[in-house]
Design a protein around this motif. Sequence first.
Motif, PDB file in Angstrom:
ATOM      1  N   LEU A  36     -77.239  22.147   5.107  1.00  0.00           N
ATOM      2  CA  LEU A  36     -76.202  22.760   5.951  1.00  0.00           C
ATOM      3  C   LEU A  36     -76.780  23.186   7.300  1.00  0.00           C
ATOM      4  O   LEU A  36     -76.168  22.991   8.349  1.00  0.00           O
ATOM      5  CB  LEU A  36     -75.594  23.975   5.231  1.00  0.00           C
TER       6      LEU A  36
ATOM      7  N   ALA B  28     -77.435  20.126   9.275  1.00  0.00           N
ATOM      8  CA  ALA B  28     -76.155  19.538   9.701  1.00  0.00           C
ATOM      9  C   ALA B  28     -75.629  20.288  10.920  1.00  0.00           C
ATOM     10  O   ALA B  28     -75.085  19.679  11.847  1.00  0.00           O
ATOM     11  CB  ALA B  28     -75.138  19.598   8.561  1.00  0.00           C
ATOM     12  N   ALA B  29     -75.802  21.609  10.929  1.00  0.00           N
ATOM     13  CA  ALA B  29     -75.342  22.404  12.064  1.00  0.00           C
ATOM     14  C   ALA B  29     -76.172  22.098  13.305  1.00  0.00           C
ATOM     15  O   ALA B  29     -75.631  21.795  14.378  1.00  0.00           O
ATOM     16  CB  ALA B  29     -75.426  23.889  11.714  1.00  0.00           C
TER      17      ALA B  29
ATOM     18  N   LEU C  37     -73.846  15.630   7.318  1.00  0.00           N
ATOM     19  CA  LEU C  37     -74.240  16.464   6.188  1.00  0.00           C
ATOM     20  C   LEU C  37     -74.703  15.603   5.008  1.00  0.00           C
ATOM     21  O   LEU C  37     -75.748  15.851   4.399  1.00  0.00           O
ATOM     22  CB  LEU C  37     -73.076  17.361   5.756  1.00  0.00           C
TER      23      LEU C  37
ATOM     24  N   LEU D 139     -79.115  22.404  -0.684  1.00  0.00           N
ATOM     25  CA  LEU D 139     -77.847  22.539   0.053  1.00  0.00           C
ATOM     26  C   LEU D 139     -78.016  23.362   1.326  1.00  0.00           C
ATOM     27  O   LEU D 139     -77.516  22.983   2.396  1.00  0.00           O
ATOM     28  CB  LEU D 139     -76.806  23.188  -0.862  1.00  0.00           C
TER      29      LEU D 139
END
Lengths: 387, 282
Positions: free
Chosen positions: B68, B71-72, B88, B64
């Motif tokens: 994340l 994804a950022a 994501l 995870l």
Amino acid sequence: MATTIAAVGLSKRYRGPTRETPWIDAVSDVSFEMEAGEAVGLIGRNGAGKSTLLRILSRVTRPSAGYADVYGRVGALLEVGTGFHPELTGRENTFLSGAILGLSKRDVADRFDEIVAFSEIESLIDMPVKRYSSGMFARLGFAVAAHLRPAILIVDEVLAVGDLPFQAKCLSLMHRLTSDGTTVLFVSHNLLAVADLCTRGLVMANGRLEFDGGVENAIARYRAAIANTAPGSDGAASRAMSVHLDGETRDAPTVEWSNGPLRVETEVDHKPGNGELEVVLNLLIESADGRPVIHLRSDLSGTRLVLRPGINRFLISIDDMALAPGRYSLWLRLVGLDPLAPLILDSIRTELRIAGDHRLDSLVVPRHRFEQRDEMAGANVEVGAGR
Amino acid sequence: MLDARGSSVHREHHRISTSPPPLRTQIRELLRARDLFVLIFGREVRVRYKQTALGLIWVVLQPLVPALIFAAVFGAFARLPSEGSPYLLFALAGLVVYGLFSNAVARSGTSFLRDGNLVTKVYFPRAVLPLAAGTAAIVDFLVGSLVLLVLMVALGQGFAVAIVTAPAIAIAVLSLGLAVGLAVSALTAHYRDFAIAVPFVLQVLLYGSPVLYSSELVPASLQGIYALNPMVGLIESFRSALLGTAPPSSADLAMAAASGVVLVGVCLVVYARASRDLSDVI
């Protein structure tokens, strides 16, 4: 009796470390057979090839030449706690180690209680083994391997870690296994244990099988080999040391002795060209497993000994040896006095056998007596004196 | 005290000789070592999170947190296209399935090194060790997939019927990872270089596969070489099954299958050769 192992010309060659020694022969041309129910001791100095031979027989490594026919399942314990993981509990490790050594999960489950009882760690079985003492670790490790119930059990110097009562327990278990038909191949530097468990002995030296025969003879051979390679035994300054015990010359390697006074006389032929030399005479008596029991030094006894050209006679007298019945080795070692270069001039060894009842656990038995006092009568009713 | 297998009624005969036992015998022994496989698998899983305060939370955080971050960086800042799904989910699906491969390779690849003491002290079918250690990667994969499914529901992503093919794709990925891991494990026993090189190569391969970006971004001139990486077809198939993104073309899929089969074959041969004298080289 059925043959369980038939080894023919087993050899193992490893690549050497340098160009000058391109290979190392760890095991050379070893052949022997073993039968069901036989307990065989494999002895030899470190690096003689014992462990490599066991590794071949337990299929950990392949031979470079030769072959062996093995009948029945082999259980090998080349190290205690094989496969134990420090983070896992005793219970988890018992199953894991059992599976690694060749048992199914069910086999381990069936014998689990027996294994735990043998290892004597019932209350700690659900604790990670990293918190075990080394003795507890060893006990559980041996317990798993001993309950594999293999046709052939190979054990490499794994008893050394347990305490004496546990060692005795392991030996008696192996005794029981052999009487049930298991073949045991046992490596140990504890010659007492080898003599106790095994009927036959194999002696290895430099990768070769030097001797195969009765365990007593095997142990004698091994000791003689050690004595011959003792450092400085080839010192040329003096020669032909012989031992006389109480006036009698002993040529046989073994001397029977009843306890009590001991007189050791030795003759040293010192070459005329070597001049006078101040020396120290050492007398060492070791137990069968190599522990020193008695060590006497002429210099510490305040005696100045000088080796003169020609025949020199030295005498050592012990009033009371106070040794428990059993087998010992007696060493005489003549050393130059110069502390910076303690030159060993000669060293000889004789096996000493103290006759008597073997049921004592100690090495030393002082002169003593037992009495029972009867206060009412004011007299001794039972007197037993002994060593 | 002898059991049925050790008794003289049925005596197992075995010849120890200079050549390794025939392949048939080796496979039979491997199949017989199922209990050992299960126990080593269990050990791998348990030992990893024993004496950790967070325990299972780590298993969730591991896929995870990177997802994340990616994804950022790639989704929000660089605005990489993600074939219609939230970036994501796109990245997490890629990371979960690529993680299955790379974990399997990494865990099985180092297994002989970690348990060298076992290999030199006791005989057992050697392949059990890398296979069981590598298979332990399935636990992280399953937890990661669960996280992905939860996020899919949370972000309103629809489920496609093709999701039923996901387990089969995962099995193919694991098999590929185990084959590579087997070869690496035996090679690492000979040359420790592999222990250093493999994590590095796996990192490079992460960017050489469509994990964080869509393969549409790869220039057409490179697509032919790109598809040689069997993970390309596998990752795209997995993501397509879960998120309904564009499936790989049948040509790419055929390419992935062919190169995958060749890779597995080569790895098994390498393993067979390099694992012959394990106990002497570790």
